[in-house]
Design a protein around this motif. Structure first.
Motif, PDB file in Angstrom:
ATOM      1  N   GLY A  14       4.926   1.741   4.594  1.00  0.00           N
ATOM      2  CA  GLY A  14       5.553   2.929   5.400  1.00  0.00           C
ATOM      3  C   GLY A  14       6.915   2.574   5.784  1.00  0.00           C
ATOM      4  O   GLY A  14       7.356   1.514   5.742  1.00  0.00           O
ATOM      5  N   PRO A  15       7.510   3.748   6.068  1.00  0.00           N
ATOM      6  CA  PRO A  15       9.074   3.854   6.422  1.00  0.00           C
ATOM      7  C   PRO A  15       9.328   3.237   7.588  1.00  0.00           C
ATOM      8  O   PRO A  15      10.511   2.755   7.784  1.00  0.00           O
ATOM      9  N   ALA A  16       8.163   2.975   8.674  1.00  0.00           N
ATOM     10  CA  ALA A  16       8.431   2.513   9.870  1.00  0.00           C
ATOM     11  C   ALA A  16       8.238   0.860   9.769  1.00  0.00           C
ATOM     12  O   ALA A  16       8.203   0.236  11.007  1.00  0.00           O
ATOM     13  N   GLY A  17       7.945   0.436   8.553  1.00  0.00           N
ATOM     14  CA  GLY A  17       7.337  -1.251   8.416  1.00  0.00           C
ATOM     15  C   GLY A  17       6.130  -1.249   8.491  1.00  0.00           C
ATOM     16  O   GLY A  17       5.581  -2.619   8.382  1.00  0.00           O
ATOM     17  N   ASP A  18       5.313  -0.385   8.398  1.00  0.00           N
ATOM     18  CA  ASP A  18       3.804  -0.430   8.543  1.00  0.00           C
ATOM     19  C   ASP A  18       3.369  -0.563   7.243  1.00  0.00           C
ATOM     20  O   ASP A  18       3.799  -0.322   6.300  1.00  0.00           O
ATOM     21  N   TRP A  33       6.507   3.749  -0.990  1.00  0.00           N
ATOM     22  CA  TRP A  33       6.302   2.449  -1.921  1.00  0.00           C
ATOM     23  C   TRP A  33       4.949   1.768  -1.736  1.00  0.00           C
ATOM     24  O   TRP A  33       4.003   1.991  -0.882  1.00  0.00           O
ATOM     25  N   THR A  34       4.455   1.533  -3.001  1.00  0.00           N
ATOM     26  CA  THR A  34       3.166   1.222  -3.366  1.00  0.00           C
ATOM     27  C   THR A  34       2.941  -0.255  -3.820  1.00  0.00           C
ATOM     28  O   THR A  34       3.986  -0.366  -4.777  1.00  0.00           O
TER      29      THR A  34
END
Length: 130
Positions: A14-18, A33-34
């Motif tokens: 995730g965009p927040a680093g999750d 991203w995957t």
């Protein structure tokens, strides 16, 4: 916390680093991203009939076991039946496939590979003669 089976799951970054583990799937709605890990025994499992292009980002292809080859299609030549060999990857090696470059992978020996990519915007195009 629980262990994740890399061969039936994928990670979504995730965009927040999750990071989320999900059931593995290929779908054009997968934004972001995957990370996927695949076991491929032969070329048939590497989609030899198609060229692939990721328009929304580069792809990192890592070989954990085995050996694969990466080919780029000659620029603007969809009839190129083989493409140009650009890399042979063996255990512990990786290759960055540039954004927007048509490419395909062949399996030299049964392999475990890990791919980091942005699946949204991926295009597949059938190779000439298939």
């Amino acid at each position: 916390m629980t262990a994740v089976d890399l061969f039936s799951s994928m990670f979504r970054l995730g965009p927040a680093g999750d990071v989320r583990a999900e059931e593995r799937r290929m779908s054009p709605d997968l934004d972001g991203w995957t990370v996927m890990t695949l076991h491929v025994e032969s070329d048939a499992e590497a989609h030899p009939e198609s060229w692939e292009q990721h328009r929304d980002g580069e792809e990192v292809l890592c070989v954990l076991t085995g050996a694969v080859r990466i080919y780029f299609r000659a620029e603007d030549d969809p009839q190129d039946p083989d493409g140009e060999l650009v890399a042979r990857l063996t255990p512990g090696t990786a290759f960055v496939i540039p954004r927007g470059r048509w490419h395909r992978t062949t399996v030299e020996e049964p392999s475990d590979i890990m791919a980091f990519s942005r699946i949204a915007g991926t295009r597949m195009e059938r190779r000439a003669g298939w």
